[in-house]
Every structure is written in C-alpha cells, then in structure tokens.
Design an enzyme around this catalytic site. Sequence first.
Site, PDB file in Angstrom:
ATOM      1  N   HIS A 435      37.146  50.741  39.501  1.00  0.00           N
ATOM      2  CA  HIS A 435      35.914  50.165  40.059  1.00  0.00           C
ATOM      3  C   HIS A 435      36.218  48.777  40.620  1.00  0.00           C
ATOM      4  CE1 HIS A 435      32.217  47.598  39.377  1.00  0.00           C
ATOM      5  NE2 HIS A 435      31.729  48.531  40.159  1.00  0.00           N
ATOM      6  N   HIS A 486      33.378  41.367  47.102  1.00  0.00           N
ATOM      7  CA  HIS A 486      32.121  41.740  46.454  1.00  0.00           C
ATOM      8  C   HIS A 486      30.996  41.014  47.181  1.00  0.00           C
ATOM      9  CE1 HIS A 486      30.136  42.798  42.324  1.00  0.00           C
ATOM     10  NE2 HIS A 486      29.708  43.542  43.324  1.00  0.00           N
TER      11      HIS A 486
END
Length: 872
Positions: A435, A486
């Site tokens: 992830h 991100h």
Amino acid sequence: MFGSAASMPRRLFNSGNKQTTAEDLGPPQSEAKSNFKSALDHVAVPTVFFAPEGIKLFKVSPPKGKLEPCTIVLSRDKFILSVQPRVQEQRQDSNGGRSSPLKRPSILTLRNRSGASVDSSYSNGGSVDTGSVTSYSSISTTSVHVTVDIGSIDRISSGQNTLLFEKAKQREKRQSIRNMSGVPLMEEKRCFSLLFRGAKSLDLMVDDSGDREQFLFVMGNLVSEYNKAKSKVGNEVLLLRYIWNDVDRDNSDTVNEKEMVDLLNRINFEIREKNHVAVYTKFCKTKGLTREQRKAGLTFDQCVTLLHKTKRDDWKVKPVKQLFFDLFGQFMSNMKERKKVSRDSFLNKFLLTVQGEDNRTMEDVARIFARLHELELADVSNKIEEKEREKYISREQFEAYLLSRDNDLFNPKRERYNKSGMSKPLSEYWISSSHNTYLTGHQLTGISGVEMYSKALYRGCRCLELDIWDGGRDEFTGSPVPIVYHGHTMTSKILFEDIITALRTFVLLHPKTYPIVLSLENHCSMPYQQAMASQLRTILGNLLYIPDKISLQGPLPSPLQLRGKVVLKGRRPDDAGDDYDTEEEAEDDDQLTDIMSVKTDKATPSDRASPKYVKIAPELARLTLFHGTKFSSWAKSSQAPNHHMHSFSETRVSTLCKRKQSHHWIKYNQTHISRTFPSGKRIDSSNYSPILAWSVGCQMVALNTQTPDEALRVNDGRFRENGSVGYVLKPSLLMMKVETEARTTHLEIQILSGSCLPKPGGLSDGDCVNPYVKMSLFDCHDGREMYSTQSTNHVTNNGFAPIWNFNDSYHFDVRNSAVAVMQFTVMNKVVSLTKDDEFIASASVPIACMRQGIRSVQLFDENMTRSGAFDF
C-alpha cells in the site's frame, strides 16, 4: 509437542550483471583450505583489490547524497572490504585558479585487464593534461571509515536504485543549474550499490561501466562462494568468522586473553570478570599450550573449540544431551555412555516417530549423515572415525542437525516453489501486496522514494501502488510530467517515469518473475494520462501486458501465463463511469480528509483543481486489465466480468465480515479479485492484521511495507510459501462451493534453547542481551480477528546459547488452521522503567505449514532478510 530451538540457517544471494571473464582476473591464488576462515582463498581476485592505496571510487554519503572520493581495499582473506576516505586531487592552472576536477581514476589504475604494467598517465592519481601547466592541491573529505563483511551483503544492485542515489541526483541537478555546468557528472552506468539486510546500502560510483562490471563480477563471485562455503559450516564456526576481525584488533590472527573478553561480549555471552582468566588459562592447559603460546593467543580453530566447550560447561541443564539420551538411550550395549547414534536408530526412533516424517527412508538418512560429516564443527574428542561415518553421527552432529534448515519448523515442501501450482486463475491466489509503496514513512509528511518499489519487490510483493498526479512540464520538451506522491499532503514527489524504469530493471534482472500488478490511483488530467500511457509503452515495451477482448472474457489469466509481465489495475474504456472505486472513497478516509486539508498549502495548482472523477484516456485504458468498481451487493458483483474487482478499507472488511456475509465474499473471490488496504487513520503507516481479509479469500491484502511491525511479519511468513514468489494458492476451504467450517486444532509448544542470537539491530557494540521468546497466534473465527500471546522467561546476559525453562508448555487453540499464523519473536528484556523491550529477530509460520517434533525456527531480521549478524 513442539520444541523450537531458535537457530539461524542460511540464505541465498542473487548476483548482479557479470560481463567480466575469468581471464580478466588471472589464476586462482590457491586451492581452498579445509577450514571456513580460508574458504575464499581459491577465488581469483585482481591484485589491485589488495593494494594499500586501494581501488579509487566515489561514495554517496548520507544524509544529503554528497559524492565523496574514497578507496576500497579487500582484506587478504577476502572477507572484509575496507572503505576509507581519500584525498581528491584537483588541477590548478598556471595562474593559481582552480579548474575542473581531474578525470576520476579508474578501477584499473594499478593494473590493466591483461596484467600489463601501470599506465604512467595515472601515476599521480589522475590523467595528465599536456596542454597546460598543472599543479595539485588536496581536498580532504569528512567520510567515515566503513568496513563491509562479505557475509553481510544481502544483494548487489547496479545503477542508481537507492534513496541516497535519488538525493544525490537532486543535489547534482541543483548544482548543475547553479553552476551552469551542463552534463551531470554522475552517470547511472557507473553506479552500483551493496545492500545489507534489505535496508541499508553502500552506494558507489566508478570511472566507467567497464570498470563497474569488473567490480560487480569480483564481488558477485566472492558472495556466491561465501554462500556455498557456509553451507558446510556449523553455526559457531560461522559466527566466530563473522566477528573475528572485530576482536582480533592487533591483526595477529589470534585472540589473546584480553581480546577474549571482547569476543565473549560480541557473541552475547557474559562470564563474570573474575572468571575470564580462569576459563582462558584452564583451556590453554587442556590444549597443552606453553606460556608463550598462551600469551600469543588462541588460533581460530582453538577459539571455536573453546566456545563450544564453554557453552557446554555453562549449561546447568543440557537440553540436547538430555534429548539425545531420551531418544536413543543413555548407555550403549557395552554400557558406555552414548556418544553416537546409528542410521537405524536415527530413522526409526527419531524421524519416523518423534518428527512424524512418515515418508523418510534409509536413503534420506544416508544423505543427512553425509552432509553432517562434511560440516566444519568444533574440534572435540567425540569424533566419528572415518570407517564408521556411513553408519553413525556424533552427539554434536545430532545437535547440528537439530539446528539446521533441514529441521526447520516451516515445512520445506510448503516453502519450496511449485511450478505445477501456478496455472490457476489469478483469483485463486493470495498475492503479496503493498500500500502506498512509494512512501518511506509517514503518510502525511514522509519522503517518497523510487527505491521503495525495489525494496517491496525484493521482499516478495507483486502488487504495488502508485498515486499519480499532474506534475509540471518538461523544461526542454514541454511534455507533461506525471508525478507520484500522497496527494494533498506534505509528502515529497517522485517521477512516474522513474518508477516504471525501476520496474523494468527488476523484470529484466528477474525475467521469470510472476506478474507485477500496478494499482494505479489515477488523479491525472487527460494530457498527463496520455503521457503515462506513452511512458508505460516506451519503457516497458513487451514487458507490459496488454489485454485483448478475448482475454477479458471468462476466467482470469494464470500467474504462469503472465510470467515476466507488468499488469495494470485501473479503468477499462467501456467501464469509465462514476462507479469506479478508489481508496479515497473508502468510508474511514472521510476523517482523514479533514486532517489533509490543513496540509494543502504547498499543493500544486493541479492538485487543487483535480476533479473527484476524471475521464480516462483511451490510450491508458487499453493497457489496463483490472477494472475497479464500487461495491453495492454480492449478487450484482458476482455477475460482473471477472476482470472487474473491488477495493475495501480495513474497516469495511471488519464490517462486512460481522454482517455474516463471509461466505458470499468467499464465493465472489473464487472468480474475482478483492484488494484491501489500511485505514486512512493510520497516518503513522502502521498495519492491520491481514488474517481476516485472507479468511474470506481476498487476494491483494495491501500493507505498508515500509513499516516492519507484527502484521507485516505475519505477511512475510505467509509468503515464505511457494518459494517466496509472491503468489500462494488459497487453501481448498476458500474454494468450496458450499459453506464449510474451518478446521480447528490445538498446539502445545515448548521453547527449549537458542543459538547465536545477535544484538538488537545486528549491532556489534552494547551489553549482552537478555532474550525471551514471545509466541503470538494470529487467528480468526466467526468474522472476528482473534489474537493470543504468551512469553517465556528471559535469560540474563546470554544470547549465544540461552536455555529457557525446560518444562514450561504453552497451549494455543487454533480456530482456523487454514489461515492462522504463529509468530515467534525473540525480544531483549530491557531493565529500565523508561525504555521498551527491544526486537531482536522473528519468524512467522502459517499453522498449515508447521511440522511436529523437535524443530528449529529459522529467524529473520525486521526486513525479512538473513545476512550478516542474522545468518547463524
């Protein structure tokens, strides 16, 4: 009964490119000698590696990636690389002004490949410019002297594939712009890295790629030969060789009385200070050494024997001896104490009965005995004569077998790669998954790194995630530059193109790797998506799997069909409506949005302008196999094409399982793919247990692989199966058409002893450890996770040969043996009110992969590697 002796068997090494030939290296120096300390003597190495002035390279130094000159010298026994700072000479013109740096010296400065004499142009460490008057000035560096043990090298990587190299490239780019110097000095074809225990690296650069290939060839040979040789060595010999240069400070090739104190601390074995002299003197007298010999010190072989004897004398209870007598009888037929065991007894009284290895034969025992007689062990009096070696092994050799990989708790049949099991549809496998793969740490403020993709791949992950956003434009061509980070956070940005290049490098080095799935979290506008598609096609070429209409019908392709390919998860052309599912839409990420909104001050304009739903570029959609869709009901999902899939947050996993929907989910996962991921609240990049998601057949259970916590180590244990290729067939329980109850079982475990445990982090300095073993069962039942843990007592100041309470038993009730995992963690008891106990090493073993009997547990460091101090 399970008896788990914490031992450390071997690991393998994948060498890098090898283009240099044996003729380049000259003849071998000598034949291999009988003991491990001389195991590398026969490896041919150019004399330049041993020269006092060393091989002249450049080292990328932390923390900012500064390129500094260094020299590397190989020790005469070829086990140690010494990396030292050196003076870099620079030219000054006749007016006293400093000009550009000298040509970086070649690895072949002292001898060319044919063995000819030195080229005079290198006599002063640089090339001579005949067109000007040149003088030299010295520039000292601040690099720290580093030593590298060949046994600590986990792998070798060519190119610029580490985070430190990324920093170095950024630093060089800034300097190039500032100095208007044009072409960067640091070329990828001249760079390489030595990687240790899956995490740390030594990043170096040579003069040109030819020189680099020779260095890689020599290093690859040394590491390969080391790994071959250590398979014929007992743990005590292997450990002593590894620490020998740390304690033999005067390089006398002996260890004297004073150095023996350091040796014992280094192996985590404490003897009271007043007893050091007595132990040393008594052993010297036993060996018949003169006063001069005692003063000079003990040889390597004598130290091995002393360690072996000291361990035996220190044990108040001798578990191996007691087990030996319990199994085979204390006395032989002549009424003498038993010191050896026959092939027949070993098979019938041990393997077939206690160990439960029903398929073992006398031929297997013959092979085991032959390997044990090849092992280099301590020189003890209880040796089997040559004429009896086919029939017997000694008590010491029996102990060596108990601690060997052959006797590992993890069933070798389950650990071995099984090609015949790789032909099922992808939906029938658990797939090791990562992830936010790009992150090195914190989810909001961490650094992003291309290196993290290589680390995840070498850890066994075969599903990687990329969050792609609009970046800027190329300063020369004006082309869109997709970036990965991100979104809406303070995390740093990296290039999508660099990640794809790293993947290409990995697949080219490992062409038989099973498919690598890229989970694309696509936030890009149309031009940037088109750029992504172009980069994927251009960089990967035929390594990229492009599905056709036929492949999108019926069952999913198998891992074997997709071998050596990169597969995309994203959106298909005809399915680009608003039902597309992304991680951002997960229920539990709503709270994270509020946290992220504080961090958007430095977001790019394209970040703030990105709509929630973006249209898919046909060029990118055509490359995609897996199409992510939102979940509404299992009935609807099951009717969708098999290449449609769902993503669920960990919170959603728990919710769906509690609603008694487990069997419907299991049935869906028999033909379709589910991916799960950590809650957005885990901004520290911690992990959730993968057990519950596995129990309903979810294939891609994505974890934060940058965080080596308990959950990630459970994942590591699961994917030790099937040769660590990243694909494990789901158990038959999860492929049944009718709902089936999970099989339960009961475990009784006794922890007996440990062997050669390192200090936390593999450090060479520090107090002797106080080890204890924590046993943790990760299980599930009726849609809920179940966790139970028990611990042994701690043993004070002894990591070399700790013995725990012999009669203590630990009981565990397993509710789902097809999925549950037992984790053994060795911890260091810290006697402090302000510090937590320290992690030493661990091993996770699926219950379905356990073997009964008296077994060893192969331990791993936090990065799931076994080199250096973790290799014994």
